[in-house]
Write a protein that holds these residues in place. Structure first.
Motif, PDB file in Angstrom:
ATOM      1  N   UNK A   1       1.381  -2.296   8.472  1.00 45.52           N
ATOM      2  CA  UNK A   1       2.760  -1.662   8.991  1.00 45.52           C
ATOM      3  C   UNK A   1       3.038  -0.274   8.363  1.00 45.52           C
ATOM      4  N   UNK A   2       4.097   0.268   9.117  1.00 45.56           N
ATOM      5  CA  UNK A   2       4.710   1.616   8.683  1.00 45.56           C
ATOM      6  C   UNK A   2       3.878   2.636   9.442  1.00 45.56           C
ATOM      7  N   UNK A   3       2.780   2.325  10.087  1.00 43.88           N
ATOM      8  CA  UNK A   3       2.156   3.512  10.987  1.00 43.88           C
ATOM      9  C   UNK A   3       1.392   2.831  12.135  1.00 43.88           C
ATOM     10  N   UNK A   4       1.457   3.172  13.275  1.00 42.37           N
ATOM     11  CA  UNK A   4       0.861   2.473  14.569  1.00 42.37           C
ATOM     12  C   UNK A   4      -0.739   3.055  14.865  1.00 42.37           C
ATOM     13  N   UNK A   5      -0.859   4.260  14.417  1.00 42.09           N
ATOM     14  CA  UNK A   5      -2.139   4.764  14.567  1.00 42.09           C
ATOM     15  C   UNK A   5      -2.266   5.020  16.010  1.00 42.09           C
TER      16      UNK A   5
ATOM     17  N   UNK B   1       0.785  -1.343  -0.063  1.00 39.58           N
ATOM     18  CA  UNK B   1      -0.056   0.041   0.002  1.00 39.58           C
ATOM     19  C   UNK B   1       0.762   1.283  -0.158  1.00 39.58           C
ATOM     20  N   UNK B   2       2.221   1.096  -0.045  1.00 39.84           N
ATOM     21  CA  UNK B   2       3.046   2.282   0.393  1.00 39.84           C
ATOM     22  C   UNK B   2       2.968   3.208   1.336  1.00 39.84           C
ATOM     23  N   UNK B   3       2.799   2.574   2.615  1.00 37.12           N
ATOM     24  CA  UNK B   3       2.337   3.242   3.666  1.00 37.12           C
ATOM     25  C   UNK B   3       3.647   4.189   4.231  1.00 37.12           C
TER      26      UNK B   3
ATOM     27  N   UNK C   1       6.967  -2.078  -0.667  1.00 39.03           N
ATOM     28  CA  UNK C   1       7.197  -2.916   0.303  1.00 39.03           C
ATOM     29  C   UNK C   1       6.027  -3.579   0.806  1.00 39.03           C
ATOM     30  N   UNK C   2       5.665  -4.695   0.939  1.00 38.17           N
ATOM     31  CA  UNK C   2       4.583  -5.349   1.332  1.00 38.17           C
ATOM     32  C   UNK C   2       4.120  -4.770   2.866  1.00 38.17           C
ATOM     33  N   UNK C   3       2.816  -4.322   2.920  1.00 38.55           N
ATOM     34  CA  UNK C   3       2.734  -3.717   4.300  1.00 38.55           C
ATOM     35  C   UNK C   3       1.376  -3.524   4.597  1.00 38.55           C
ATOM     36  N   UNK C   4       0.316  -4.526   3.943  1.00 40.73           N
ATOM     37  CA  UNK C   4      -0.898  -4.434   4.420  1.00 40.73           C
ATOM     38  C   UNK C   4      -1.274  -5.891   4.021  1.00 40.73           C
TER      39      UNK C   4
ATOM     40  N   UNK D   1      -4.319   5.493   1.461  1.00 34.60           N
ATOM     41  CA  UNK D   1      -3.426   4.443   0.990  1.00 34.60           C
ATOM     42  C   UNK D   1      -4.030   2.929   1.175  1.00 34.60           C
ATOM     43  N   UNK D   2      -4.432   2.882   2.522  1.00 34.79           N
ATOM     44  CA  UNK D   2      -4.868   1.704   3.057  1.00 34.79           C
ATOM     45  C   UNK D   2      -6.041   1.054   2.303  1.00 34.79           C
ATOM     46  N   UNK D   3      -7.116   2.285   2.214  1.00 39.69           N
ATOM     47  CA  UNK D   3      -8.388   1.841   1.688  1.00 39.69           C
ATOM     48  C   UNK D   3      -8.314   1.432   0.155  1.00 39.69           C
TER      49      UNK D   3
END
Length: 405
Positions: free
Chosen positions: A77-81, A24-26, A31-34, A126-128
């Motif tokens: 990953x990439x953001x903890x929220x 998702x390019x978070x 990089x695989x992140x979702x 990006x996630x959605x």
């Protein structure tokens, strides 16, 4: 460099669980992140979460949704929220709703999980936008990609898979975890997702998970920092076809508990082996304590001592640092004359002082190893506890100094 940690083993698929991973390019492009996980409707799901007062928005929502018979997990990953207030909560809910709309369930059937930098807005757009790609990738053999897709500062993906038999029937359990820093127990100290094909009632599953976490993830520490996002999820699909396990007793219960603890310990120790900057894998065993809590207090005092951890990094058999840590643990009436201590098989302390048989070259031999055991006997009772930790290196400082760059 990870200490004694190899590539992922073969991950046995669990019938009724599918995993899909995409980019998702978070935080980083390409990089695989979702990760999306789908579990059969009617499966039992248990969860254990951080007790950090600043628990992340996804943790708050996952706790709320856990009782709604979840069918999907959404992990980024990439953001903890975390530390993002009402806006972070709304963002996490928006992601749940987007996945729910994509797959045709209500949003309370989605459990969200996040890991990464604390205090930054979740890039939910990006996630959605990427959720359809993750859903399209759903596959029973998706464990390896998912293990890669949940990493942050980890150097290697972490996973384990076990098969066991009870009364001639085969059962399976598979799990993945992530974590390398901000690791210290107050439930599970990382993200972990585990599945089994055993049919288990929800209340029994929750008990199994809590017990397994206490014997594994709650016995590791890298740096003494409990994360805001710690979550451990156990899914039981029932696809093995056994009668529903509704009691915390019997052959199947005992076998499942044993294998779950074994698998969780493998995942937990993999986190320690991949600790940020770690060059040592250290087992700490405290024996002859008056209570288990006392044994743990002594073990954590040793494990969290910067002087002990830097001596380990230097391979310096400066055992006085360990002795001092034992002495400052929370034991008001410690009789130091009864304390014994070893490095692996080398006795370094006897009756509260340097052992007559101790030789510096013997201590050096043990400290030069990548893996070692520090064993302490307090001479106070019969309780014992073990935990696993690492050294503290220049690389740990560099990783965390540059974490946001």
């Amino acid at each position: 460099m990870a200490v004694g940690l190899s590539e992922l083993p073969w991950m046995h698929p669990i019938k009724g669980v599918e995993l899909g991973t995409c980019c998702a390019g978070i935080k980083y492009p390409e990089r695989k992140d979702l990760v999306v996980v789908r579990v059969n409707a009617g499966s039992s799901i248990a969860g254990v979460f951080t007790r950090n007062a600043f628990c992340a928005a996804p943790v708050q929502i996952a706790r709320q949704h856990l009782s709604s018979q979840p069918e999907y997990l959404l992990i980024n990953t990439g953001n903890a929220n975390a530390g993002t207030g009402d806006a972070g909560y709304a963002d996490a809910m928006a992601c749940c709703e987007a996945l729910a709309n994509q797959v045709g369930v209500t949003s309370d059937r989605v459990l969200p999980f996040s890991t990464g930098v604390i205090g930054e807005p979740l890039p939910c757009g990006k996630i959605i936008q990427s959720i359809p790609d993750a859903v399209a990738a759903l596959d029973e053999d998706g464990w390896k990609d998912a293990a890669q897709g949940i990493l942050t500062t980890d150097t290697l993906p972490k996973g384990a898979s076990l098969t066991f038999e009870v009364d001639g029937q085969s059962f399976h359990i598979t799990g993945i975890s992530k974590g390398a820093g901000m690791i210290k127990p107050d439930m599970a100290t990382m993200l972990a997702f585990i599945a089994t094909d055993v049919a288990v009632a929800p209340n029994v599953l929750q008990q199994l998970l809590a017990t397994a976490c206490d014997r594994s993830f709650n016995r590791i520490t890298i740096d003494g920092d409990t994360s805001t996002n710690d979550s451990c999820i156990l899914m039981a699909t029932g696809t093995a076809g056994n009668p529903l396990l509704e009691a915390s007793s019997g052959a199947l219960y005992e076998a499942l508990l044993s294998k779950l603890v074994e698998l969780c310990q493998q995942l937990a120790q993999a986190i320690v082996r991949d600790g940020e900057g770690a060059s040592k894998f250290v087992s700490l065993l405290v024996e002859q304590a008056s209570t288990e809590a006392e044994a743990l207090d002594v073990a954590y005092t040793i494990a969290h001592s910067p002087l002990v951890k830097t001596a380990l990094f230097a391979s310096d058999p400066n055992w006085g640092r360990v002795l001092a840590a034992v002495g400052r643990a929370n034991i008001s009436d410690l009789d130091v004359s009864r304390v014994q201590m070893w490095l692996d098989d080398v006795r370094i302390v006897s009756n509260g002082g340097r052992a007559e048989s101790y030789r510096e070259e013997d201590g050096q031999r043990v400290m030069d190893q990548d893996e070692l055991l520090i064993r302490v006997q307090l001479g106070r009772g019969e309780a014992s506890e073990q935990l696993w930790t690492t050294d503290l290196s220049h690389e740990y400082v560099r990783i965390n100094a540059e974490y946001r760059s």
